[in-house]
Design a protein around this motif. Structure first.
Motif, short mmCIF file in Angstrom:
data_model
loop_
_atom_site.label_atom_id
_atom_site.label_comp_id
_atom_site.label_asym_id
_atom_site.label_seq_id
_atom_site.Cartn_x
_atom_site.Cartn_y
_atom_site.Cartn_z
N VAL A 1 23.39 20.11 14.54
CA VAL A 1 23.22 20.87 13.30
C VAL A 1 22.51 22.19 13.60
O VAL A 1 22.87 23.25 13.06
CB VAL A 1 22.46 20.04 12.24
N GLU A 2 21.54 22.14 14.51
CA GLU A 2 20.84 23.37 14.90
C GLU A 2 21.83 24.37 15.52
O GLU A 2 21.80 25.56 15.21
CB GLU A 2 19.76 22.99 15.92
N TYR B 1 24.61 29.21 15.84
CA TYR B 1 25.81 29.91 16.34
C TYR B 1 26.89 30.07 15.29
O TYR B 1 27.75 30.93 15.42
CB TYR B 1 26.38 29.17 17.57
N GLY B 2 26.87 29.19 14.26
CA GLY B 2 27.94 29.25 13.27
C GLY B 2 27.43 29.61 11.89
O GLY B 2 28.17 29.55 10.91
N GLY B 3 26.15 29.99 11.82
CA GLY B 3 25.50 30.23 10.53
C GLY B 3 26.11 31.37 9.74
O GLY B 3 26.03 31.39 8.51
N SER B 4 26.75 32.30 10.45
CA SER B 4 27.33 33.44 9.74
C SER B 4 28.42 32.99 8.77
O SER B 4 28.82 33.75 7.87
CB SER B 4 27.92 34.43 10.76
N ASP C 1 30.98 23.87 10.95
CA ASP C 1 30.53 25.21 10.54
C ASP C 1 31.73 26.13 10.42
O ASP C 1 32.82 25.82 10.91
CB ASP C 1 29.48 25.77 11.52
N LYS C 2 31.51 27.26 9.77
CA LYS C 2 32.62 28.20 9.56
C LYS C 2 32.33 29.52 10.26
O LYS C 2 32.79 30.57 9.84
CB LYS C 2 32.84 28.40 8.06
N GLY C 3 31.57 29.44 11.34
CA GLY C 3 31.17 30.64 12.09
C GLY C 3 32.26 31.17 13.00
O GLY C 3 33.44 30.90 12.80
#
Ligand SMILES: Nc1ncnc2c1ncn2[C@@H]1O[C@H](COP(=O)(O)OP(=O)(O)OP(=O)(O)O)[C@@H](O)[C@H]1O
Ligand SMILES: [Mg+2]
Length: 348
Positions: free
Chosen positions: A244-245, A250-253, A281-283
């Motif tokens: 999750v980290e 890396y994918g937080g954008s 994630d949608k990064g």
């Protein structure tokens, strides 16, 4: 010793083996040797069969000196290289003509060589990873002792950077110890019973501040009923914390990180009852060329960004070992611009 008996002894050896007497011809060989060197090798001159100069030399030396000689033989079956340690040992009183014969055995040392290469690479990587922050620390210490001695503002700024670098070294050492522990326990199955959904709730709560700072919404979707399975609570928290980290870092954008839990009586990967946890994630995603190596120690898909974010590149290596210990699987699906999905499959 009769030739039949010789052939029997040679064929009983658990590795490629052949015998050459003073006529310089092969007088016995086993099936492994024929698989390695060719089908019809018996009766042939050894130099036409062994072919590699250093092996021929060792055989010649052993025949001439009536003593031992060693060498290396490299083989390639089209798919992979195999390295053999060749031992030539002289035996008195055997062979068609007097003067004894030489027994050559081929010991496969590929795994040994790979293991020592891995160890060398690992030490080189660790040294490199530690040296970078250490060099920075030493530089700042020097500056603080010299040019910036009486500059209070610079001192504050440097101490902040020094703290960050020291923290980085601390994290690296912590991850190395963790990896070591996980690896040494890999064969011991976890005995605790854990409840997966509760564990995920707790893990996500501790990561919520990080997600809030990054402007990422963290969502868990899971079945109503508890999901119990044999597992190590702390280790599984470590797994999901890292996944999750990573998704946040890396994918937080992409704005959101979703954790989905599903349960199946007959999971296709496990061939039995299992729980699947997907971290989505949608990064920016990961270039597929990196996927096969992603769980290697110190491997980073985007090394500049990862270092900048304080990553050690050990997280997924630890994740993989923990999942192996649970007899589970890790699947990664991603493509550039398409985000990433890390799936953990745990047998129930
Ligand atoms: N969700 C993701 N999206 C894009 N890249 C990712 C994602 N997860 C992992 N990666 C890439 O995989 C690399 C390896 O991840 P890993 O967790 O092993 O190391 P790290 O995060 O750099 O360090 P650590 O986990 O020790 O802090 C990362 O450096 C990053 O390049
Ligand atoms: Mg990580």
């Amino acid at each position: 010793m009769s030739n039949e008996l010789l052939a029997e002894v040679v064929s009983a050896l658990p590795m490629p083996a052949l015998m050459v007497d003073q006529t310089e011809r092969i007088i016995a060989s086993n099936a492994d040797a024929r698989a390695l060197l060719g089908r019809n090798i018996d009766g042939r001159h050894f130099a036409t069969i062994l072919r590699q100069p250093q092996v021929i030399e060792a055989m010649e030396k052993s025949l001439r000196s009536k003593g031992p000689a060693n060498s290396r033989h490299l083989a390639n079956d089209g798919a992979q290289d195999t390295a053999f340690q060749v031992h030539c040992r002289y035996m008195q009183g055997v062979g068609a003509v007097s003067g004894g014969a030489v027994l050559a055995t081929f010991m496969d040392v590929t795994h040994l060589e790979q293991a020592s290469q891995m160890r060398r690479d690992f030490v080189a990587n660790v040294s490199h990873e530690l040296r970078t922050p250490l060099t920075a620390l030493m530089g700042f210490i020097e500056t603080l002792q010299g040019p910036a001695k009486d500059d209070a503002a610079a001192r504050d700024r440097f101490l902040k950077i020094m703290t960050a670098e020291a923290n980085r070294m601390n994290r690296l050492v912590g991850d190395l110890l963790s990896l070591n522990r996980v690896e040494s326990e890999e064969r011991i199955r976890p005995r605790q019973q854990i409840e997966l959904i509760e564990l995920l709730h707790v893990t996500l709560e501790t990561l919520r501040p990080l997600a809030d700072d990054a402007g990422v919404s963290l969502n868990l979707s899971a079945p109503e009923n508890p999901v119990r399975l044999p597992g190590d609570n702390d280790q599984l928290r470590q797994v999901f914390t890292n996944l999750v980290e990573n998704a946040i870092k890396y994918g937080g954008s992409g704005g959101s990180v979703d954790v989905q839990v599903s349960v199946s009586d007959q999971d296709t990967a496990i061939r039995g009852p299992a729980a699947r946890v997907r971290v989505i994630d949608k990064g920016p995603g990961i270039d597929p060329v990196h996927l096969p190596r992603l769980t290697e120690r110190f491997y980073r898909a985007d090394s500049h960004r990862s270092r900048e974010l304080g990553g050690t590149g050990l997280g997924l290596a630890i994740v993989k070992h923990i999942i192996n210990r649970h007899r589970g699987r890790l699947r990664v699906e991603s493509d550039l611009g398409k985000g990433a999905v890390f799936t953990v499959i745990l047998p129930m």
